[in-house]
Design a protein around this motif. Structure first.
Motif, PDB file in Angstrom:
ATOM      1  N   ALA A  33      -8.814   8.264  -4.711  1.00  0.00           N
ATOM      2  CA  ALA A  33      -9.818   9.055  -4.783  1.00  0.00           C
ATOM      3  C   ALA A  33      -9.816  10.656  -4.309  1.00  0.00           C
ATOM      4  O   ALA A  33     -10.233  11.459  -4.656  1.00  0.00           O
ATOM      5  N   ALA A  34      -9.315  10.333  -2.936  1.00  0.00           N
ATOM      6  CA  ALA A  34      -9.278  11.688  -2.212  1.00  0.00           C
ATOM      7  C   ALA A  34      -8.139  12.592  -2.822  1.00  0.00           C
ATOM      8  O   ALA A  34      -8.374  13.741  -2.786  1.00  0.00           O
ATOM      9  N   SER A  35      -6.997  11.924  -3.092  1.00  0.00           N
ATOM     10  CA  SER A  35      -5.597  12.784  -3.515  1.00  0.00           C
ATOM     11  C   SER A  35      -6.209  13.444  -4.935  1.00  0.00           C
ATOM     12  O   SER A  35      -5.886  14.717  -5.043  1.00  0.00           O
ATOM     13  N   VAL A  36      -6.689  12.890  -5.996  1.00  0.00           N
ATOM     14  CA  VAL A  36      -7.156  13.299  -7.241  1.00  0.00           C
ATOM     15  C   VAL A  36      -8.297  14.552  -6.925  1.00  0.00           C
ATOM     16  O   VAL A  36      -7.991  15.720  -7.585  1.00  0.00           O
ATOM     17  N   ALA A  37      -9.213  13.828  -6.218  1.00  0.00           N
ATOM     18  CA  ALA A  37     -10.167  15.228  -5.841  1.00  0.00           C
ATOM     19  C   ALA A  37      -9.620  16.346  -5.240  1.00  0.00           C
ATOM     20  O   ALA A  37      -9.981  17.520  -5.784  1.00  0.00           O
ATOM     21  N   SER A  38      -8.871  16.169  -4.351  1.00  0.00           N
ATOM     22  CA  SER A  38      -8.254  17.684  -3.801  1.00  0.00           C
ATOM     23  C   SER A  38      -7.190  18.342  -4.770  1.00  0.00           C
ATOM     24  O   SER A  38      -7.136  19.325  -4.548  1.00  0.00           O
ATOM     25  N   ALA A  39      -6.487  17.534  -5.396  1.00  0.00           N
ATOM     26  CA  ALA A  39      -5.607  18.130  -6.507  1.00  0.00           C
ATOM     27  C   ALA A  39      -6.489  18.935  -7.413  1.00  0.00           C
ATOM     28  O   ALA A  39      -5.984  20.011  -7.656  1.00  0.00           O
ATOM     29  N   LEU A  40      -7.783  18.425  -7.936  1.00  0.00           N
ATOM     30  CA  LEU A  40      -8.508  19.100  -8.885  1.00  0.00           C
ATOM     31  C   LEU A  40      -9.044  20.516  -8.599  1.00  0.00           C
ATOM     32  O   LEU A  40      -9.378  21.205  -8.941  1.00  0.00           O
TER      33      LEU A  40
ATOM     34  N   SER B 275       0.747  -1.243  -0.099  1.00  0.00           N
ATOM     35  CA  SER B 275      -0.058  -0.035   0.029  1.00  0.00           C
ATOM     36  C   SER B 275       0.919   1.254   0.049  1.00  0.00           C
ATOM     37  O   SER B 275       0.606   2.395  -0.881  1.00  0.00           O
ATOM     38  N   ASN B 276       1.916   1.206   0.640  1.00  0.00           N
ATOM     39  CA  ASN B 276       2.717   2.441   0.668  1.00  0.00           C
ATOM     40  C   ASN B 276       3.699   2.778  -0.650  1.00  0.00           C
ATOM     41  O   ASN B 276       3.694   3.707  -1.099  1.00  0.00           O
ATOM     42  N   ILE B 277       3.698   1.523  -1.120  1.00  0.00           N
ATOM     43  CA  ILE B 277       4.488   1.606  -2.448  1.00  0.00           C
ATOM     44  C   ILE B 277       3.419   2.004  -3.566  1.00  0.00           C
ATOM     45  O   ILE B 277       3.770   3.025  -4.389  1.00  0.00           O
ATOM     46  N   ALA B 278       2.185   1.659  -3.740  1.00  0.00           N
ATOM     47  CA  ALA B 278       1.169   2.050  -4.298  1.00  0.00           C
ATOM     48  C   ALA B 278       0.775   3.476  -4.075  1.00  0.00           C
ATOM     49  O   ALA B 278       0.606   4.237  -5.161  1.00  0.00           O
ATOM     50  N   ASN B 279       0.771   3.877  -2.861  1.00  0.00           N
ATOM     51  CA  ASN B 279       0.351   5.317  -2.489  1.00  0.00           C
ATOM     52  C   ASN B 279       1.308   6.168  -3.079  1.00  0.00           C
ATOM     53  O   ASN B 279       1.071   7.410  -3.679  1.00  0.00           O
ATOM     54  N   ILE B 280       2.769   5.894  -3.165  1.00  0.00           N
ATOM     55  CA  ILE B 280       3.546   6.934  -3.721  1.00  0.00           C
ATOM     56  C   ILE B 280       3.672   6.618  -5.120  1.00  0.00           C
ATOM     57  O   ILE B 280       3.589   7.700  -6.033  1.00  0.00           O
ATOM     58  N   GLY B 281       3.948   5.398  -5.579  1.00  0.00           N
ATOM     59  CA  GLY B 281       4.254   5.443  -6.818  1.00  0.00           C
ATOM     60  C   GLY B 281       3.115   5.585  -8.125  1.00  0.00           C
ATOM     61  O   GLY B 281       3.061   6.244  -9.111  1.00  0.00           O
ATOM     62  N   LEU B 282       2.056   4.965  -7.626  1.00  0.00           N
ATOM     63  CA  LEU B 282       0.786   4.931  -8.347  1.00  0.00           C
ATOM     64  C   LEU B 282      -0.138   6.250  -7.843  1.00  0.00           C
ATOM     65  O   LEU B 282      -0.318   6.954  -8.739  1.00  0.00           O
ATOM     66  N   VAL B 283      -0.672   6.045  -6.772  1.00  0.00           N
ATOM     67  CA  VAL B 283      -1.325   7.305  -6.346  1.00  0.00           C
ATOM     68  C   VAL B 283      -0.756   8.710  -6.482  1.00  0.00           C
ATOM     69  O   VAL B 283      -1.315   9.547  -7.234  1.00  0.00           O
ATOM     70  N   LEU B 284       0.202   9.043  -5.760  1.00  0.00           N
ATOM     71  CA  LEU B 284       0.887  10.224  -5.963  1.00  0.00           C
ATOM     72  C   LEU B 284       1.469  10.459  -7.392  1.00  0.00           C
ATOM     73  O   LEU B 284       1.360  11.590  -7.863  1.00  0.00           O
TER      74      LEU B 284
ATOM     75  N   ILE C   3      -1.889  14.720 -13.116  1.00  0.00           N
ATOM     76  CA  ILE C   3      -3.167  15.449 -13.503  1.00  0.00           C
ATOM     77  C   ILE C   3      -2.856  16.808 -12.877  1.00  0.00           C
ATOM     78  O   ILE C   3      -3.557  17.830 -13.418  1.00  0.00           O
ATOM     79  N   ALA C   4      -2.510  17.271 -11.915  1.00  0.00           N
ATOM     80  CA  ALA C   4      -2.202  18.542 -11.401  1.00  0.00           C
ATOM     81  C   ALA C   4      -0.887  18.608 -10.444  1.00  0.00           C
ATOM     82  O   ALA C   4      -0.910  17.961  -9.325  1.00  0.00           O
TER      83      ALA C   4
END
Length: 317
Positions: free
Chosen positions: A221-228, A76-85, A91-92
């Motif tokens: 979902a939370a990060s993309v929504a906040s960035a947008l 999850s930490n790897i996915a959070n930084i590499g994929l989510v972030l 995107i932004a």
């Protein structure tokens, strides 16, 4: 294998939806009981988006799938930084402007180093879990201190992100979301372990990939929504805070419930990638002038995550 696949899909869908309800209920409850917006963001929201990982690890540990629990935390930490972030930055672009984040990122690096010490002997037991739990308490204390030293402008930036619900409704969604989280986590773990057994794939690999990506969907979902919306500090803070909770809380769960002996590959491959991506995040967020994570760096993080998945695939065939 049809029923495990259906269970996995349904478990993911309910997990993501219930995590959102849980976060809304928890944040609104905390707000109604007088917690400040920034402290809610650093604690309640970060814990809420890590709740799927915590519940999945608990269910995995109690059903004898300790490897899946550890894989879920690191994956999850790897996915959070590499994929989510990485996707969020594509995107932004994310400028790092908050004083709090400049304190949180080094804290995440320190907690990640502690995780390396805990995993060094390839055994995760009760003493290790206590160390991780103490580090979580220390983080919560520091979060409160960071919040007290933050400026009014930084606190105001997060005000509109908090849901406005009555105390009764907030508590209802808090408890209802938590109940669904527990049920969907159990369903997801059962489906994942059954698929792993049928395909001859280790529980660790399932935890590092399918389960880790699925339980990281709330953060995405939370990060993309906040960035947008232009709230880039919230997007980055969600990832940093969630990763701290993943190590200090999620990884402690199997140590308390069912101590597990790990393979050496967990240390050099999975923890190594976790630490490497965390260090890369610190470099991007703190050492550049001005501090930022732009699209090029977001692309680099996504490529790094894809390379990690390729390594997992090559080692599992």
């Amino acid at each position: 294998m049809l029923y495990p696949i259906i269970a996995l899909i349904i478990g993911f869908i309910i997990l993501v939806w219930s995590a959102d309800r849980f976060v809304i209920g928890a944040a609104a409850s905390a707000k109604n009981f007088g917690m400040s917006p920034m402290l809610i963001g650093l604690t309640v929201v970060s814990f809420g988006t890590s709740a799927p990982e915590i519940l999945v690890s608990a269910m995995a540990a109690t059903t004898g799938a300790g490897g899946l629990a550890v894989g879920n935390a690191l994956g999850s930490n790897i996915a959070n930084i590499g994929l989510v972030l990485g996707i969020t930055a594509l995107i932004a672009p994310l400028p790092v402007k908050s004083k709090v984040l400049k304190q949180e990122v080094p804290l995440l690096l320190a907690i990640t180093l502690l995780a390396g010490g805990v995993l060094y002997d390839l055994y995760l037991g009760g003493f290790d879990a206590i160390l991780l739990l103490l580090s979580l308490i220390g983080c919560l204390f520091l979060f409160a201190r960071f919040q007290r030293s933050a400026s009014d402008d930084e606190i105001a930036d997060e005000e509109e992100e908090l849901p406005d619900l009555s105390t009764g409704k907030a508590i209802f969604w808090l408890l209802f979301g938590l109940t669904l989280l527990a049920g969907s986590s159990r369903l997801l773990v059962w489906g994942a372990t059954e698929i792993a057994s049928a395909m001859g794939i280790s529980e660790l690999i399932i935890g590092l990939t399918i389960v880790a990506i699925g339980t990281s969907l709330p953060e995405l979902a939370a990060s993309v929504a906040s960035a947008l919306k232009g709230h880039t500090d919230i997007a980055l803070g969600n990832i940093v805070g969630s990763n701290i909770f993943n190590i200090a809380a999620v990884m402690a769960v199997p140590g308390f419930l069912a101590p597990v002996t790990l393979e050496s590959v967990v240390l050099w491959r999975d923890y190594g990638v976790t630490f490497g991506l965390t260090a890369l995040l610190a470099i991007f967020a703190l050492l550049q002038r001005p501090p930022k994570i732009n699209r090029a760096e977001g692309g680099l993080l996504v490529i790094a995550y894809a390379a990690y998945l390729g390594l997992l695939y090559n080692m599992s065939v």
